[in-house]
Write a protein that holds these residues in place. Structure first.
Motif, PDB file in Angstrom:
ATOM      1  N   THR A 114       0.824  -1.202   0.000  1.00  0.00           N
ATOM      2  CA  THR A 114       0.000   0.000   0.000  1.00  0.00           C
ATOM      3  C   THR A 114       0.864   1.260   0.000  1.00  0.00           C
ATOM      4  OG1 THR A 114      -0.126   0.133   2.411  1.00  0.00           O
ATOM      5  CG2 THR A 114      -1.838  -1.150   1.278  1.00  0.00           C
ATOM      6  N   LYS A 115       0.323   2.274  -0.605  1.00  0.00           N
ATOM      7  CA  LYS A 115       0.942   3.599  -0.573  1.00  0.00           C
ATOM      8  C   LYS A 115       1.171   4.035   0.868  1.00  0.00           C
ATOM      9  CE  LYS A 115      -0.375   8.440  -1.328  1.00  0.00           C
ATOM     10  NZ  LYS A 115       0.071   8.870   0.000  1.00  0.00           N
ATOM     11  N   GLU A 116       0.172   3.767   1.713  1.00  0.00           N
ATOM     12  CA  GLU A 116       0.246   4.221   3.101  1.00  0.00           C
ATOM     13  C   GLU A 116       1.450   3.614   3.833  1.00  0.00           C
ATOM     14  OE1 GLU A 116      -4.048   4.740   1.851  1.00  0.00           O
ATOM     15  OE2 GLU A 116      -2.457   3.264   1.499  1.00  0.00           O
ATOM     16  N   THR A 117       1.681   2.322   3.639  1.00  0.00           N
ATOM     17  CA  THR A 117       2.831   1.668   4.267  1.00  0.00           C
ATOM     18  C   THR A 117       4.133   2.154   3.654  1.00  0.00           C
ATOM     19  OG1 THR A 117       1.613  -0.322   4.895  1.00  0.00           O
ATOM     20  CG2 THR A 117       3.983  -0.549   4.623  1.00  0.00           C
ATOM     21  N   MET A 118       4.185   2.206   2.332  1.00  0.00           N
ATOM     22  CA  MET A 118       5.441   2.546   1.663  1.00  0.00           C
ATOM     23  C   MET A 118       5.816   4.013   1.842  1.00  0.00           C
ATOM     24  SD  MET A 118       6.146  -0.447   0.968  1.00  0.00           S
ATOM     25  CE  MET A 118       7.822   0.116   0.691  1.00  0.00           C
ATOM     26  N   ASP A 119       4.839   4.872   2.134  1.00  0.00           N
ATOM     27  CA  ASP A 119       5.176   6.271   2.422  1.00  0.00           C
ATOM     28  C   ASP A 119       6.012   6.383   3.701  1.00  0.00           C
ATOM     29  OD1 ASP A 119       4.105   7.452   0.183  1.00  0.00           O
ATOM     30  OD2 ASP A 119       2.199   8.000   1.132  1.00  0.00           O
ATOM     31  N   LYS A 120       5.842   5.418   4.614  1.00  0.00           N
ATOM     32  CA  LYS A 120       6.687   5.390   5.822  1.00  0.00           C
ATOM     33  C   LYS A 120       8.131   5.079   5.452  1.00  0.00           C
ATOM     34  CE  LYS A 120       2.770   3.769   8.595  1.00  0.00           C
ATOM     35  NZ  LYS A 120       2.204   2.601   9.333  1.00  0.00           N
ATOM     36  N   ALA A 121       8.310   4.193   4.479  1.00  0.00           N
ATOM     37  CA  ALA A 121       9.663   3.893   3.999  1.00  0.00           C
ATOM     38  C   ALA A 121      10.255   5.101   3.287  1.00  0.00           C
ATOM     39  CB  ALA A 121       9.622   2.684   3.066  1.00  0.00           C
ATOM     40  N   VAL A 122       9.421   5.821   2.536  1.00  0.00           N
ATOM     41  CA  VAL A 122       9.873   7.037   1.844  1.00  0.00           C
ATOM     42  C   VAL A 122      10.431   8.036   2.858  1.00  0.00           C
ATOM     43  CG1 VAL A 122       9.124   9.048   0.507  1.00  0.00           C
ATOM     44  CG2 VAL A 122       8.310   6.761  -0.120  1.00  0.00           C
ATOM     45  N   ALA A 123       9.715   8.192   3.973  1.00  0.00           N
ATOM     46  CA  ALA A 123      10.155   9.138   5.018  1.00  0.00           C
ATOM     47  C   ALA A 123      11.518   8.736   5.575  1.00  0.00           C
ATOM     48  CB  ALA A 123       9.112   9.202   6.133  1.00  0.00           C
ATOM     49  N   ILE A 124      11.723   7.432   5.787  1.00  0.00           N
ATOM     50  CA  ILE A 124      13.014   6.955   6.304  1.00  0.00           C
ATOM     51  C   ILE A 124      14.127   7.232   5.295  1.00  0.00           C
ATOM     52  CG2 ILE A 124      14.315   4.869   6.916  1.00  0.00           C
ATOM     53  CD1 ILE A 124      11.683   3.742   8.066  1.00  0.00           C
ATOM     54  N   ILE A 125      13.857   6.958   4.021  1.00  0.00           N
ATOM     55  CA  ILE A 125      14.869   7.181   2.980  1.00  0.00           C
ATOM     56  C   ILE A 125      15.306   8.643   2.970  1.00  0.00           C
ATOM     57  CG2 ILE A 125      15.271   7.182   0.473  1.00  0.00           C
ATOM     58  CD1 ILE A 125      13.232   4.793   0.383  1.00  0.00           C
ATOM     59  N   ILE A 148      18.685   0.738  -1.774  1.00  0.00           N
ATOM     60  CA  ILE A 148      17.599  -0.062  -1.220  1.00  0.00           C
ATOM     61  C   ILE A 148      17.822  -1.522  -1.587  1.00  0.00           C
ATOM     62  CG2 ILE A 148      15.114  -0.566  -1.361  1.00  0.00           C
ATOM     63  CD1 ILE A 148      14.699   2.431  -1.987  1.00  0.00           C
ATOM     64  N   LEU A 149      17.721  -2.402  -0.598  1.00  0.00           N
ATOM     65  CA  LEU A 149      17.774  -3.837  -0.844  1.00  0.00           C
ATOM     66  C   LEU A 149      16.400  -4.405  -0.526  1.00  0.00           C
ATOM     67  CD1 LEU A 149      19.425  -6.372  -1.596  1.00  0.00           C
ATOM     68  CD2 LEU A 149      19.954  -6.620   0.846  1.00  0.00           C
ATOM     69  N   ALA A 150      15.676  -4.833  -1.558  1.00  0.00           N
ATOM     70  CA  ALA A 150      14.348  -5.423  -1.378  1.00  0.00           C
ATOM     71  C   ALA A 150      14.497  -6.925  -1.212  1.00  0.00           C
ATOM     72  CB  ALA A 150      13.470  -5.111  -2.588  1.00  0.00           C
ATOM     73  N   VAL A 151      14.018  -7.445  -0.081  1.00  0.00           N
ATOM     74  CA  VAL A 151      14.139  -8.874   0.211  1.00  0.00           C
ATOM     75  C   VAL A 151      12.733  -9.456   0.289  1.00  0.00           C
ATOM     76  CG1 VAL A 151      15.077 -10.615   1.777  1.00  0.00           C
ATOM     77  CG2 VAL A 151      16.264  -8.424   1.497  1.00  0.00           C
ATOM     78  N   GLY A 152      12.302 -10.125  -0.770  1.00  0.00           N
ATOM     79  CA  GLY A 152      10.942 -10.666  -0.774  1.00  0.00           C
ATOM     80  C   GLY A 152      10.483 -11.022  -2.168  1.00  0.00           C
ATOM     81  N   GLY A 153       9.157 -11.126  -2.310  1.00  0.00           N
ATOM     82  CA  GLY A 153       8.558 -11.418  -3.605  1.00  0.00           C
ATOM     83  C   GLY A 153       8.160 -10.146  -4.322  1.00  0.00           C
ATOM     84  N   GLY A 154       7.258 -10.291  -5.281  1.00  0.00           N
ATOM     85  CA  GLY A 154       6.877  -9.162  -6.114  1.00  0.00           C
ATOM     86  C   GLY A 154       6.323  -7.988  -5.337  1.00  0.00           C
ATOM     87  N   SER A 155       5.589  -8.262  -4.263  1.00  0.00           N
ATOM     88  CA  SER A 155       4.988  -7.159  -3.502  1.00  0.00           C
ATOM     89  C   SER A 155       6.055  -6.296  -2.836  1.00  0.00           C
ATOM     90  CB  SER A 155       4.025  -7.721  -2.450  1.00  0.00           C
ATOM     91  OG  SER A 155       2.915  -8.320  -3.072  1.00  0.00           O
ATOM     92  N   VAL A 156       7.030  -6.930  -2.212  1.00  0.00           N
ATOM     93  CA  VAL A 156       8.112  -6.178  -1.561  1.00  0.00           C
ATOM     94  C   VAL A 156       8.907  -5.396  -2.601  1.00  0.00           C
ATOM     95  CG1 VAL A 156      10.301  -6.415  -0.314  1.00  0.00           C
ATOM     96  CG2 VAL A 156       8.294  -7.701   0.437  1.00  0.00           C
ATOM     97  N   ILE A 157       9.181  -6.036  -3.733  1.00  0.00           N
ATOM     98  CA  ILE A 157       9.953  -5.373  -4.788  1.00  0.00           C
ATOM     99  C   ILE A 157       9.171  -4.197  -5.362  1.00  0.00           C
ATOM    100  CG2 ILE A 157      11.150  -5.680  -6.980  1.00  0.00           C
ATOM    101  CD1 ILE A 157      11.254  -8.737  -6.229  1.00  0.00           C
ATOM    102  N   ASP A 158       7.881  -4.406  -5.628  1.00  0.00           N
ATOM    103  CA  ASP A 158       7.051  -3.312  -6.145  1.00  0.00           C
ATOM    104  C   ASP A 158       6.998  -2.151  -5.157  1.00  0.00           C
ATOM    105  OD1 ASP A 158       6.578  -4.913  -8.319  1.00  0.00           O
ATOM    106  OD2 ASP A 158       4.405  -4.948  -8.113  1.00  0.00           O
ATOM    107  N   GLY A 159       6.833  -2.478  -3.873  1.00  0.00           N
ATOM    108  CA  GLY A 159       6.811  -1.441  -2.847  1.00  0.00           C
ATOM    109  C   GLY A 159       8.115  -0.674  -2.786  1.00  0.00           C
ATOM    110  N   ALA A 160       9.227  -1.407  -2.912  1.00  0.00           N
ATOM    111  CA  ALA A 160      10.544  -0.765  -2.889  1.00  0.00           C
ATOM    112  C   ALA A 160      10.715   0.171  -4.084  1.00  0.00           C
ATOM    113  CB  ALA A 160      11.639  -1.833  -2.883  1.00  0.00           C
ATOM    114  N   LYS A 161      10.183  -0.234  -5.235  1.00  0.00           N
ATOM    115  CA  LYS A 161      10.279   0.619  -6.431  1.00  0.00           C
ATOM    116  C   LYS A 161       9.519   1.930  -6.221  1.00  0.00           C
ATOM    117  CE  LYS A 161      10.888  -3.086  -9.850  1.00  0.00           C
ATOM    118  NZ  LYS A 161      10.247  -3.844 -10.939  1.00  0.00           N
ATOM    119  N   TYR A 162       8.338   1.811  -5.632  1.00  0.00           N
ATOM    120  CA  TYR A 162       7.559   3.020  -5.336  1.00  0.00           C
ATOM    121  C   TYR A 162       8.342   3.919  -4.379  1.00  0.00           C
ATOM    122  CZ  TYR A 162       4.107   5.978  -2.971  1.00  0.00           C
ATOM    123  OH  TYR A 162       3.458   7.058  -2.423  1.00  0.00           O
ATOM    124  N   ALA A 163       8.872   3.345  -3.312  1.00  0.00           N
ATOM    125  CA  ALA A 163       9.611   4.136  -2.319  1.00  0.00           C
ATOM    126  C   ALA A 163      10.840   4.781  -2.945  1.00  0.00           C
ATOM    127  CB  ALA A 163      10.011   3.251  -1.139  1.00  0.00           C
TER     128      ALA A 163
END
Length: 382
Positions: free
Chosen positions: A69-80, A88-103
């Motif tokens: 979700t945008k809401e969760t990944m916006d928290k990662a954006v703030a940390i970045i 960024i090292l995305a460790v997971g499946g497509g969802s984690v990778i997609d979220g990392a790309k957004y962030a």
């Protein structure tokens, strides 16, 4: 055929490759490790990452959902932004990778990150990304695509940007040993539909793209047919590599693409949390039957070259039956049963969503209008 094709992601494939991130990420980089729930700690992947990064400066962000979700990944954006993260090292499946790309992209934008999904902002710069793949399915580990959900409005939209192409992808089939059965099946179905979206379109005479697509489909069919023997290294390696090749851009080069099954399927996931792959299996057979005259030549080609069906006047129809039978063989339903409203309400909701996103002329022919989408859903919704 006229195209520009490049895939710059370095693939680090095979058992024990997680340790290679020690060299793949420069020690001068400040690294944010992004992952989902606790599975990477239970299966030992997290511990391998810890060891590989022991001489790196890194921090972590966890809790990425199955549909990020945008809401969760916006928290990662703030940390970045706050921590001046530069890798960024995305460790997971497509969802984690997609979220990392957004962030990675949203961290370089001062506005609302959802603008990326609506097309109001087109990212041209992003924090560099590396991937450790844990679930083979989406191919997101070596492409420019991402799909993000906005929980507030139950919207699920895709974006693509060259700047979020991962620099490397570690693909160790051993990480699949602890995956739930459902995720293995989802991986087969997801990769299968990815190939179909680029293959069951117009007969173009693109021998390499068609031939490679058919090879990938036959490989996935073999993996489905031998599912009972899935607990071996070669089966796992073949699924991981096939799913990657299904969506790395190669079979799409110079040919028309569809993606209507995905656009409709995304709405089933956004509204009723249907697994992504299973939403595709629900929509695709009904869509193919609705669009059969536009796709007859390629369906017949698939029937001959993938399912080894004999020539007949109804070869295209029998090919769709074979696709649906393949899903059923894997225990995957081809009717939506998850909706918690009446069938008519469910259909109305999906059509309203599609129209709201401007998706009123889908497929390579733009022939799936709201009228056709409604007919498709009539056959896809239980």
């Amino acid at each position: 055929m006229k195209f520009s094709y490049q895939n710059s992601t370095q693939i680090l494939f095979g058992q024990g490759q997680i340790s290679s991130i020690t060299q793949a990420i420069d020690t001068s980089k400040k690294v944010l490790v992004i992952y989902g729930g606790g599975s990477v700690k239970k299966n030992g992947v997290y511990q391998q990452v810890e060891k590989a990064l022991e001489n790196h400066n890194w921090l972590e962000f966890s809790g990425v959902e199955a549909n990020p979700t945008k809401e969760t990944m916006d928290k990662a954006v703030a940390i970045i932004k706050q921590q001046s993260v530069d890798f960024i090292l995305a460790v997971g499946g497509g969802s984690v990778i997609d979220g990392a790309k957004y962030a990675a992209a949203a961290a370089h934008y001062d506005g609302d990150g959802w603008d990326i999904l609506t097309g109001n902002y087109k990212p041209e710069v992003a924090t560099p990304i590396g991937v450790i793949l844990t679930i083979p399915a989406t191919g997101s580990e070596s492409n420019i695509n991402s799909v993000i959900t906005k929980a507030e409005t139950q919207q699920k939209l895709p974006f693509a940007a060259a700047c979020v192409q991962p620099l490397f992808a570690v693909m160790d089939p051993d990480v699949m040993k602890t995956l739930p059965e459902k995720q293995l099946v989802n991986g087969i179905v997801d990769a299968w539909v990815h190939v179909c979206e680029q293959y069951i379109t117009k007969a173009s005479g693109a021998l390499v793209q068609d031939g490679y697509s058919e090879a990938l489909l036959r490989a996935l069919k073999t993996l489905g047919d031998t599912y009972a023997q899935r607990d071996n290294d070669l089966w796992r390696a073949n699924l991981m590599w096939t799913a990657n090749q299904a969506l790395n851009g190669l079979i799409a080069a110079g040919v028309e693409q569809d993606w209507a099954t995905h656009m409709i399927g995304h709405e089933l996931t956004a509204l009723w949390h249907v697994d992504h792959a299973r939403s595709l299996a629900i929509v695709q057979p009904a869509l193919l039957r609705n669009q059969i005259e536009h796709k007859r030549a390629k369906l017949e080609q698939m029937g001959r070259n993938v399912f080894a069906l004999q020539e007949s006047s109804d070869l295209a129809e029998r090919t769709i039956d074979a696709i649906e039978g393949f899903y059923n063989q894997l225990g995957v339903a081809t009717k939506l049963t998850e909706h918690n409203v009446s069938k008519q309400q469910a259909i109305d909701l999906v059509i309203e969503r599609l129209e709201g996103h401007g998706m009123i002329a889908l497929t390579e022919n733009q022939t799936v209008t709201p009228v056709e989408a409604r007919q498709i859903l009539e056959n896809a919704v239980a």
